[in-house]
Write a protein that holds these residues in place. Structure first.
Motif, PDB file in Angstrom:
ATOM      1  N   ASN A  74       0.829  -1.202   0.000  1.00 34.33           N
ATOM      2  CA  ASN A  74       0.000   0.000   0.000  1.00 34.33           C
ATOM      3  C   ASN A  74       0.868   1.258   0.000  1.00 34.33           C
ATOM      4  N   ALA A  75       1.964   1.225   0.768  1.00 31.54           N
ATOM      5  CA  ALA A  75       2.850   2.388   0.814  1.00 31.54           C
ATOM      6  C   ALA A  75       3.533   2.624  -0.526  1.00 31.54           C
ATOM      7  N   VAL A  76       3.875   1.538  -1.231  1.00 31.13           N
ATOM      8  CA  VAL A  76       4.558   1.675  -2.524  1.00 31.13           C
ATOM      9  C   VAL A  76       3.591   2.141  -3.603  1.00 31.13           C
ATOM     10  N   ARG A  77       2.401   1.583  -3.636  1.00 30.05           N
ATOM     11  CA  ARG A  77       1.480   1.828  -4.755  1.00 30.05           C
ATOM     12  C   ARG A  77       0.605   3.063  -4.566  1.00 30.05           C
ATOM     13  N   HIS A  78       0.152   3.299  -3.334  1.00 31.77           N
ATOM     14  CA  HIS A  78      -0.895   4.298  -3.142  1.00 31.77           C
ATOM     15  C   HIS A  78      -0.476   5.487  -2.279  1.00 31.77           C
TER      16      HIS A  78
ATOM     17  N   ARG B 260      -9.218  -5.180   4.396  1.00 34.00           N
ATOM     18  CA  ARG B 260     -10.211  -6.178   4.807  1.00 34.00           C
ATOM     19  C   ARG B 260      -9.589  -7.572   4.882  1.00 34.00           C
ATOM     20  N   GLY B 261      -8.709  -7.883   3.919  1.00 35.57           N
ATOM     21  CA  GLY B 261      -8.027  -9.172   3.974  1.00 35.57           C
ATOM     22  C   GLY B 261      -7.133  -9.290   5.197  1.00 35.57           C
ATOM     23  N   MET B 262      -6.470  -8.193   5.584  1.00 37.13           N
ATOM     24  CA  MET B 262      -5.648  -8.221   6.797  1.00 37.13           C
ATOM     25  C   MET B 262      -6.506  -8.479   8.032  1.00 37.13           C
ATOM     26  N   ARG B 263      -7.662  -7.818   8.120  1.00 38.01           N
ATOM     27  CA  ARG B 263      -8.543  -8.044   9.269  1.00 38.01           C
ATOM     28  C   ARG B 263      -8.996  -9.504   9.335  1.00 38.01           C
ATOM     29  N   GLU B 264      -9.373 -10.052   8.185  1.00 32.25           N
ATOM     30  CA  GLU B 264      -9.825 -11.441   8.171  1.00 32.25           C
ATOM     31  C   GLU B 264      -8.704 -12.399   8.544  1.00 32.25           C
ATOM     32  N   ARG B 265      -7.498 -12.136   8.038  1.00 35.55           N
ATOM     33  CA  ARG B 265      -6.366 -13.009   8.345  1.00 35.55           C
ATOM     34  C   ARG B 265      -6.033 -12.959   9.835  1.00 35.55           C
ATOM     35  N   LEU B 266      -6.057 -11.749  10.408  1.00 38.87           N
ATOM     36  CA  LEU B 266      -5.772 -11.617  11.833  1.00 38.87           C
ATOM     37  C   LEU B 266      -6.879 -12.235  12.684  1.00 38.87           C
ATOM     38  N   ALA B 267      -8.130 -12.046  12.273  1.00 39.49           N
ATOM     39  CA  ALA B 267      -9.238 -12.621  13.037  1.00 39.49           C
ATOM     40  C   ALA B 267      -9.158 -14.140  13.069  1.00 39.49           C
TER      41      ALA B 267
ATOM     42  N   LEU C 201      -6.943  -5.556  14.283  1.00 38.57           N
ATOM     43  CA  LEU C 201      -6.249  -4.528  13.508  1.00 38.57           C
ATOM     44  C   LEU C 201      -6.907  -3.185  13.755  1.00 38.57           C
ATOM     45  N   ARG C 202      -6.074  -2.168  13.982  1.00 37.61           N
ATOM     46  CA  ARG C 202      -6.533  -0.786  14.110  1.00 37.61           C
ATOM     47  C   ARG C 202      -5.784   0.060  13.090  1.00 37.61           C
ATOM     48  N   THR C 203      -6.487   1.028  12.474  1.00 38.19           N
ATOM     49  CA  THR C 203      -5.879   1.894  11.469  1.00 38.19           C
ATOM     50  C   THR C 203      -6.245   3.342  11.757  1.00 38.19           C
ATOM     51  N   GLY C 204      -5.481   4.256  11.163  1.00 37.78           N
ATOM     52  CA  GLY C 204      -5.773   5.674  11.316  1.00 37.78           C
ATOM     53  C   GLY C 204      -4.837   6.506  10.473  1.00 37.78           C
ATOM     54  N   SER C 205      -5.171   7.788  10.324  1.00 38.36           N
ATOM     55  CA  SER C 205      -4.361   8.744   9.575  1.00 38.36           C
ATOM     56  C   SER C 205      -3.824   9.793  10.515  1.00 38.36           C
ATOM     57  N   ALA C 206      -2.643  10.312  10.178  1.00 37.05           N
ATOM     58  CA  ALA C 206      -2.049  11.385  10.955  1.00 37.05           C
ATOM     59  C   ALA C 206      -2.802  12.684  10.687  1.00 37.05           C
ATOM     60  N   ALA C 207      -2.469  13.713  11.470  1.00 31.07           N
ATOM     61  CA  ALA C 207      -3.186  14.984  11.357  1.00 31.07           C
ATOM     62  C   ALA C 207      -3.027  15.601   9.977  1.00 31.07           C
ATOM     63  N   LEU C 208      -1.789  15.678   9.486  1.00 26.23           N
ATOM     64  CA  LEU C 208      -1.532  16.293   8.188  1.00 26.23           C
ATOM     65  C   LEU C 208      -1.174  15.269   7.126  1.00 26.23           C
ATOM     66  N   GLN C 209      -0.427  14.252   7.512  1.00 27.08           N
ATOM     67  CA  GLN C 209       0.142  13.371   6.497  1.00 27.08           C
ATOM     68  C   GLN C 209       0.449  12.027   7.132  1.00 27.08           C
ATOM     69  N   GLY C 210       0.222  10.966   6.374  1.00 30.32           N
ATOM     70  CA  GLY C 210       0.638   9.648   6.844  1.00 30.32           C
ATOM     71  C   GLY C 210      -0.532   8.751   7.179  1.00 30.32           C
ATOM     72  N   PHE C 211      -0.203   7.481   7.352  1.00 27.34           N
ATOM     73  CA  PHE C 211      -1.180   6.449   7.664  1.00 27.34           C
ATOM     74  C   PHE C 211      -0.506   5.436   8.565  1.00 27.34           C
TER      75      PHE C 211
ATOM     76  N   ASP D 224     -10.877  10.255   3.441  1.00 25.20           N
ATOM     77  CA  ASP D 224     -12.206   9.671   3.636  1.00 25.20           C
ATOM     78  C   ASP D 224     -12.428   8.460   2.732  1.00 25.20           C
ATOM     79  N   ALA D 225     -11.347   7.917   2.170  1.00 27.20           N
ATOM     80  CA  ALA D 225     -11.487   6.785   1.252  1.00 27.20           C
ATOM     81  C   ALA D 225     -11.957   5.547   2.014  1.00 27.20           C
ATOM     82  N   PRO D 226     -12.856   4.760   1.426  1.00 33.77           N
ATOM     83  CA  PRO D 226     -13.319   3.540   2.106  1.00 33.77           C
ATOM     84  C   PRO D 226     -12.206   2.506   2.183  1.00 33.77           C
ATOM     85  N   GLU D 227     -12.365   1.589   3.107  1.00 39.68           N
ATOM     86  CA  GLU D 227     -11.362   0.548   3.313  1.00 39.68           C
ATOM     87  C   GLU D 227     -11.361  -0.411   2.132  1.00 39.68           C
TER      88      GLU D 227
END
Length: 428
Positions: free
Chosen positions: A350-354, A392-399, A405-415, A384-387
Motif C-alpha cells: 500500500n505504501a509503494v502503490r498508493h 479487509r483481507g488483513m482483518r480477516e487473516r488476523l481474526a 487490527l486498528r488503522t488511522g491517519s495522521a493529522a496532516l500526512q501519513g497512515f 475519507d477513502a473507504p477501506e
C-alpha cells in the motif's frame, strides 16, 4: 526495543528518482540562462518585449522617465524598460526553478493544497513569461506528479490559458507588428503548444516505467521473504516428521528390545552373562539418546521471522524502511509469523502503490502472550477513502488467528496500522 540495521546493497529506484530530479532542475537552469542570455545579447533594440513582463516594464518606464522630445530621443526610457523587463523576467524564471526544486523534493512534507499551489504559481509565472520552455517545465511536472485525470485537466487548462495570453499579447502589439505578422506568430505559438502534450506524455511514460520498476522490486522482495519463511516452515515440518519417525519406529523397537533384555537377564538367574548385561546397558543408553534427539527436534521449531522481514525491507527501493524488532517477538509460532509477514507485505504494498510515502517505520515487539506491530508511513494518508480489499483481507487473516487490527491517519500526512495477535497462534 533493539533496532535492526538493514544492509541494503543496492536500491536502484532511489538513484533513478534523484537523477530525474537533477535532470529537471539542470534543464530548468539552462532554460533560465538561455532566456536571459538571449535577451542580454539582443539588447533593447532586438529583444521583443511583447509578453506581460515586457508590457509592464514599458508601462512603468513611462512614469519613471520623461517623455521623448526634440532634445530627448527617448533612449533612456527604452533602456529603463529593457532593464525592468530583464529584472521581471529573471525574478519569474528563478521563481519557477525555486518552486520546482521545492515541489519535487522526495521527502516533501506539507499539505496537498500547498503542493497544488506551487504548481499553480509556476503555471502563472510561465504564462507571464509566455515562454515555451517554461511551459514545457510545468507540463512535465504535471505528467510526473499528478494523477492522470487531474494532470490531463490541468494540461488542457494550461494550453487554453497559454493560447489566451498569446492572443492578448499579440492583440496589444498588433499596431507595431502588422496584421500579417500577428497571424503568423499566432499560428506559430499555437503550434508550439503541441510540444507541451509531447513533454507531458514523455513524463507520464517515465513515471509509469519507474512505478513498474518499484512494484517489480517490491514483488521480488515479498517473494524472497515468503520463500525464507516457507523454507523455515518446511525444515521445521521435516524435523518434526523425522522426530515422529524416530519416536514411533526406533523408539518402540528399542523399548521392546529393552523389555526382552530385562526378561533374558531375569531368566539367566543370579549370574547373567557379561555380554547380556552390556547389551542391556547399551540398549538403555541408545533409547535415552533417541528420546533426547526427538525432544531436541521438537523444541527446535522456531521460525526465523526476523530474517524474512529483513529480506522484505532490504528489497524495497522506496520508501526507506526502518525496522525495529525485539528478541521476544522471535519466539512466535509459524502460524503467527506467517500472518504477521502477510500483513507487513500488504502494508508495504500500500505504501509503494498508493501512499506516495518516502519513509515507512515497522516496530514489532512481544508483550506477554501477544505479538504487537506498529506500521506507519509519511504518505498521503487515507482521507475519507473507504477501506479496500487489502485492509479487509488483513482483518480477516488476523481474526482467523485471534488478532485485531486498528488503522488511522495522521493529522496532516501519513497512515498507520496497529495489529496484535497471539504469539502461539489460534491453534495452540
Amino acid at each position: 526495543m533493539t533496532a535492526i540495521p538493514i544492509a541494503v546493497p543496492a536500491k536502484p529506484a532511489l538513484p533513478t528518482i534523484r537523477r530525474y530530479r537533477a535532470t529537471g532542475l539542470l534543464t530548468a537552469a539552462v532554460f533560465v540562462a538561455l532566456e536571459l542570455g538571449a535577451a542580454l545579447a539582443g539588447g533593447p533594440q532586438w529583444t521583443e518585449m511583447i509578453n506581460p513582463p515586457g508590457l509592464l516594464a514599458r508601462y512603468l518606464a513611462t512614469f519613471l522617465t520623461p517623455a521623448p522630445s526634440l532634445l530627448r530621443a527617448g533612449s533612456d526610457r527604452v533602456m529603463l524598460s529593457f532593464q525592468l523587463f530583464l529584472a521581471l523576467k529573471a525574478l519569474l524564471a528563478i521563481g519557477i526553478v525555486g518552486l520546482m526544486w521545492w515541489r519535487t523534493r522526495p521527502a516533501l512534507k506539507c499539505a496537498p493544497a500547498l503542493k497544488h499551489l506551487a504548481l499553480a504559481a509556476q503555471l502563472l509565472a510561465a504564462l507571464a513569461l509566455n515562454s515555451l520552455a517554461f511551459h514545457l517545465l510545468v507540463a512535465v511536472q504535471l505528467g510526473a506528479l499528478l494523477p492522470l485525470r487531474r494532470a490531463l485537466a490541468c494540461l488542457a487548462i494550461q494550453i487554453l490559458l497559454g493560447v489566451g495570453v498569446d492572443m492578448l499579447v499579440l492583440a496589444s502589439a498588433s499596431q507595431d507588428l502588422g496584421d500579417g505578422r500577428v497571424f503568423t506568430m499566432m499560428a506559430m505559438l499555437s503550434t508550439e503548444r503541441c510540444l507541451l502534450i509531447l513533454g507531458f506524455a514523455l513524463a507520464w511514460l517515465a513515471r509509469q516505467e519507474l512505478q513498474g520498476r518499484l512494484q517489480l522490486a517490491a514483488s521480488h522482495a515479498q517473494l524472497r521473504a515468503t520463500q525464507s519463511l516457507l523454507g523455515d516452515t518446511v525444515r521445521a515440518s521435516e524435523r518434526m516428521r523425522i522426530a515422529r519417525n524416530l519416536h514411533d519406529a526406533v523408539g518402540h523397537h528399542l523399548t521392546a528390545l529393552n523389555l526382552h533384555l530385562d526378561l533374558a537377564s531375569r531368566q539367566s538367574g543370579d549370574k547373567p552373562a557379561t555380554a547380556l548385561a552390556t547389551a542391556r546397558e547399551l540398549a538403555h543408553s541408545l533409547l535415552a539418546e533417541v528420546r533426547g534427539v526427538v525432544s531436541a527436534e521438537r523444541q527446535e521449531q522456531d521460525i526465523n521471522l526476523r530474517h524474512a522481514l529483513q529480506l522484505l525491507c532490504a528489497g524495497i527501493p522506496t520508501p526507506a524502511i526502518e525496522l525495529a524488532m525485539d528478541a521476544q517477538a522471535d519466539a512466535c509460532s509459524p502460524a503467527a509469523a506467517h500472518t504477521l509477514l502477510c500483513c507487513v507485505q500488504e502494508a508495504v504494498t500500500n505504501a509503494v502503490r498508493h501512499a506516495g510515502a518516502s519513509r515507512l517505520t515497522i516496530e514489532i515487539r512481544g508483550q506477554g502472550d501477544l505479538l504487537l506491530a506498529h506500521i506507519a508511513d509519511n504518505g498521503n494518508g487515507s482521507g475519507d477513502a473507504p477501506e479496500g480489499n487489502g485492509l479487509r483481507g488483513m482483518r480477516e487473516r488476523l481474526a482467523a488467528q485471534g488478532g485485531v487490527l486498528r488503522t488511522g491517519s495522521a493529522a496532516l500526512q501519513g497512515f498507520w496500522l496497529e495489529l496484535s495477535l497471539p504469539m502461539k497462534g489460534a491453534q495452540s
